[in-house]
Design an enzyme around this catalytic site. Sequence first.
Site, PDB file in Angstrom:
ATOM      1  CG  HIS A 409      26.460  54.034  62.580  1.00  0.00           C
ATOM      2  ND1 HIS A 409      26.343  54.439  61.273  1.00  0.00           N
ATOM      3  CD2 HIS A 409      27.447  54.796  63.105  1.00  0.00           C
ATOM      4  CE1 HIS A 409      27.234  55.376  61.018  1.00  0.00           C
ATOM      5  NE2 HIS A 409      27.910  55.611  62.115  1.00  0.00           N
ATOM      6  CE  LYS A 600      19.199  43.176  53.894  1.00  0.00           C
ATOM      7  NZ  LYS A 600      18.772  44.571  54.182  1.00  0.00           N
ATOM      8  NE  ARG A 601      28.265  40.264  59.357  1.00  0.00           N
ATOM      9  CZ  ARG A 601      29.380  40.365  60.108  1.00  0.00           C
ATOM     10  NH1 ARG A 601      30.336  41.202  59.752  1.00  0.00           N
ATOM     11  NH2 ARG A 601      29.544  39.642  61.192  1.00  0.00           N
ATOM     12  CE  LYS A 606      21.840  43.553  59.338  1.00  0.00           C
ATOM     13  NZ  LYS A 606      21.785  44.869  58.681  1.00  0.00           N
ATOM     14  CB  THR A 710      23.843  51.818  53.011  1.00  0.00           C
ATOM     15  OG1 THR A 710      24.521  50.690  53.565  1.00  0.00           O
ATOM     16  CG2 THR A 710      23.931  52.992  53.953  1.00  0.00           C
ATOM     17  CE  LYS A 714      25.980  50.665  49.269  1.00  0.00           C
ATOM     18  NZ  LYS A 714      26.690  49.792  50.271  1.00  0.00           N
TER      19      LYS A 714
HETATM   20  C1  26W Z   1      30.515  44.713  68.148  1.00  0.00           C
HETATM   21  C2  26W Z   1      30.235  46.034  68.278  1.00  0.00           C
HETATM   22  C3  26W Z   1      29.563  46.639  67.091  1.00  0.00           C
HETATM   23  C4  26W Z   1      28.344  47.206  67.279  1.00  0.00           C
HETATM   24  C5  26W Z   1      27.726  47.902  66.240  1.00  0.00           C
HETATM   25  C6  26W Z   1      30.204  46.688  65.855  1.00  0.00           C
HETATM   26  C7  26W Z   1      29.588  47.362  64.807  1.00  0.00           C
HETATM   27  C8  26W Z   1      28.370  47.951  65.025  1.00  0.00           C
HETATM   28  C9  26W Z   1      27.790  48.733  63.891  1.00  0.00           C
HETATM   29  C10 26W Z   1      27.195  49.968  64.372  1.00  0.00           C
HETATM   30  C11 26W Z   1      26.778  47.951  63.221  1.00  0.00           C
HETATM   31  C12 26W Z   1      26.435  48.553  61.883  1.00  0.00           C
HETATM   32  O1  26W Z   1      27.134  48.361  60.937  1.00  0.00           O
HETATM   33  N1  26W Z   1      25.314  49.261  61.851  1.00  0.00           N
HETATM   34  C13 26W Z   1      24.753  49.604  60.576  1.00  0.00           C
HETATM   35  O2  26W Z   1      25.217  50.897  60.219  1.00  0.00           O
HETATM   36  C14 26W Z   1      24.740  51.271  58.924  1.00  0.00           C
HETATM   37  C15 26W Z   1      25.379  52.609  58.565  1.00  0.00           C
HETATM   38  O3  26W Z   1      24.811  53.633  59.286  1.00  0.00           O
HETATM   39  C16 26W Z   1      23.213  51.323  58.885  1.00  0.00           C
HETATM   40  O4  26W Z   1      22.802  51.626  57.585  1.00  0.00           O
HETATM   41  C17 26W Z   1      22.625  49.997  59.333  1.00  0.00           C
HETATM   42  O5  26W Z   1      21.237  50.105  59.443  1.00  0.00           O
HETATM   43  C18 26W Z   1      23.210  49.580  60.673  1.00  0.00           C
HETATM   44  O6  26W Z   1      22.812  48.279  61.040  1.00  0.00           O
END
Ligand code: 26W
Length: 864
Positions: A409, A600-601, A606, A710, A714
Amino acid sequence: MIHVIEGNIPNVSENQPFATTLDSLPADETPSVEKRFGPEFAATHPLAVGPVVSPPHSVDGFVKEFLRELNFGTGVLLSRATVNDQYVALARTVAHYLAARWLEGGRTRREAGVKVVGYLSAEYLLGRQLGNALLATGLRDIVEEGLESCGINLSTLRAQEVEPGLGNGGLGRLAACFIDSLATLNVPCIGYGIRYEYGIFRQTFVDGRQVEQPDAWLSLGSPWEFPHPEAAVQVDFGGTTEEYVDEDGTPRRRWLPSWNVLGVPYNYMVPGYHNGRVNTLRLWSAQATKAFDLQIFNSGDYAEAVRAQTFAENISKVLYPEDSTPQGRELRLQQQYFFVACSLRDFIERELPADFDLHDLPERIIFQLNDTHPVIAVPELMRLLVDERKMDWDEAWAVTQKCFAYTCHTLLPEALEVWPTEMLAKLLPRHLEIIYQINDGFLREVREAFPGDEMRARRMSIVTDYPERAVRMAYLATVAGAKVNGVAELHSQLLRDKVLPDFSEYWPEKFTNVTNGVTPRRFIRLANWNFTRLINETIGTGWVTDLDRLAELEPYAEDPEFRARFRQVKAANKERLAKLLVARDGIVLPEGHLLDVMVKRLHEYKRQSMKLLHILSTYEQIISGAIDPATVTPRTFVFGAKAAPGYKMAKETIFAINAVAATLAADERTNHLLTVAFPANYNVTLAEKLIPAADLSEQISLAGKEASGTGNMKFALNGALTIGTDDGANVEIRELVGDDNFILFGMSEPEVADLQARGYNPAAVYESNPLLKRAIDLLASGHFTEGNRDAMNPLVMDLLYNDRFLALADFQSYIEAQAKVDELYADPDAWSRKAILNVARTGFFSSDRSMREYLDRIWHAKAL
Ligand code: 26W
């Protein structure tokens, strides 16, 4: 008389899936109890064999059930019940309507021996449950009327629910959308995860700066969960390993763990939409194996007596609030192994017949790895098969490779988890051995395929020695997974070309793409009732489970009357949002403004900072007289964003946005034209109110950085136009809605790579662009910080001398695109035509479609 049996409960009628009666059971469908205990027992114990009958789908039936739950479940009189008592009783009552099918679903699943999808995710951003449960069961009107007759208002109770914030952002919410779709598609799925006692922190602002508060979401009870302490699983940690010779003289290795905890499962219902299916989300909570040491207690060392308990509970205490930069904490690895070990053992021992041959495991389960967080499941399954079930290594590896698939992701190198071998050796010594053995086997293959190419073997090794000896979890997932997929076309291509090039060259067929999607139940049907009504009146209700049918709206984009009604819907949603924000945050939304939304975060890639530069530039031009205020399109810029607590630059950006918001609000010259609204604590519940009200969706990440997004889907599905770069799923949104209905700007991914290769000097861009220069100078001037010129330094210095995500480089293209937005918005009818075309052409972004692709191309599983 309530009859309880374990048997098939046929659908009585399409819109009453949950109303069943005993005598509708076809004779040959006798329940397993009879099979187990014999017809004589069944005849003499009708209660044991009767069907689980959900309460009657009638106002009276509901009220009876609700009052029973309030009096006997919550233990209060209606006259003395608090709002929370009423909410808990209502939630429990609605759960009763779901339970019949839930239990039935579990039995048929186990008996039918069908292949199940096991979704392994460290995060689930579920959102509030009550509204969705009422939607799925079709109980809303009955409940509203029933509660009314008790003098209770349904929306008051809905507002009482605390949303389970068991996720950070995109990844967690996607997991929630996916399990909703699998239930609605009638696919047997078990979602496995962690029941964090504290979810994502509650964000507050103090003097414009983010301050995190713990999210005690369980403090008022959680009526949607069903604990099963009797099904607790022991999870081992630490210790050493040893060689031994087993009873038939075979040399083997085994783990001698030094400590353990218990994993207690809590089940949550995942209802399908109007199809009677209820899948399970099984979240694990950690407890001490030995909760309390009486001897130590009696010796007076009370703290020591309960230390094991607190130590164990720590494992599922709190969600790690990072969503891109792993902190590499041991507790995080403990969390990952904890829920994975519980889930694998639970599935093998509770979902499969005792005599099941685990060589056939791939026929009964496919585990989807939601990013690298659950990848320790690979060596754990090998350990169970080889060490505990004495399966031959190669046979076990063949099974394992068919039982897992991996979704990546992210594209940020720093987000790819690596665990130091030193930490693994201490916490999971046997798993480290197994990872080494997997790597040895893999590198042997690579060396055979590329003889003499040691550099390639070194590049592909799951274990790296640089900068320290560590396990690259994305490599382990790729080696073990039957399939590896990205979450948008561009992302999956960059995975092949830039993140895992050696692996995609070695296993081209292993790599695929499944573009993300969102559930139309929560994000249109539930969140946007005003629009739902208009769509239903226009094309019927089938779209809720078949989103491609939104295409039937296309001709209505040419219908002025429909366009007018569409604008009324948007205006009503803006009004609803305005009411909420003034009550929730004391934020006043001016009327008639273009609602420009970025939620978003908070992350530099971003580029919330670039959004801020656009606002600053517009403001600067007005106060400097460079532009005539009369030519400015009145806009309200809405931000929603949490920053990981340790992410300094993200927090500086939040501070800057709040400082600018306060200054603009107080500036008579502009506050009728430009408003910045930054409601705190952006979450799923706020998103459900914000997204339907938006005109413009900001998807402005640096091309090549946002895996998919995502939120972008929406917004488009709720009739907002997108201003965005060619990044993530924006590319596919633009392709589907058409260039005329998408405001594209900025460098493409190849152009970004090229600029970075050529070397980028943000200060030079600043010097060469007067508008940009004046905007940044104003930011640095102290104008927003009572003259304190240093307050904005961290952000200004980073933009001028670092700007890792090229916000300055894309600024000019961005503000030109924003000028185009002003132009387009000046013609509301033309704008709403484009907005309607966005809705009509984005049915593809349903998570139902995503699930169908996973089922066909990755899981090879099917609906029941
Ligand atoms: C701290 C470790 C960590 C690293 C990555 C925690 C969480 C993540 C996630 C992968 C980050 C995340 O939420 N990625 C997002 O995933 C969404 C669902 O596929 C995508 O739509 C977003 O683009 C992506 O940033």
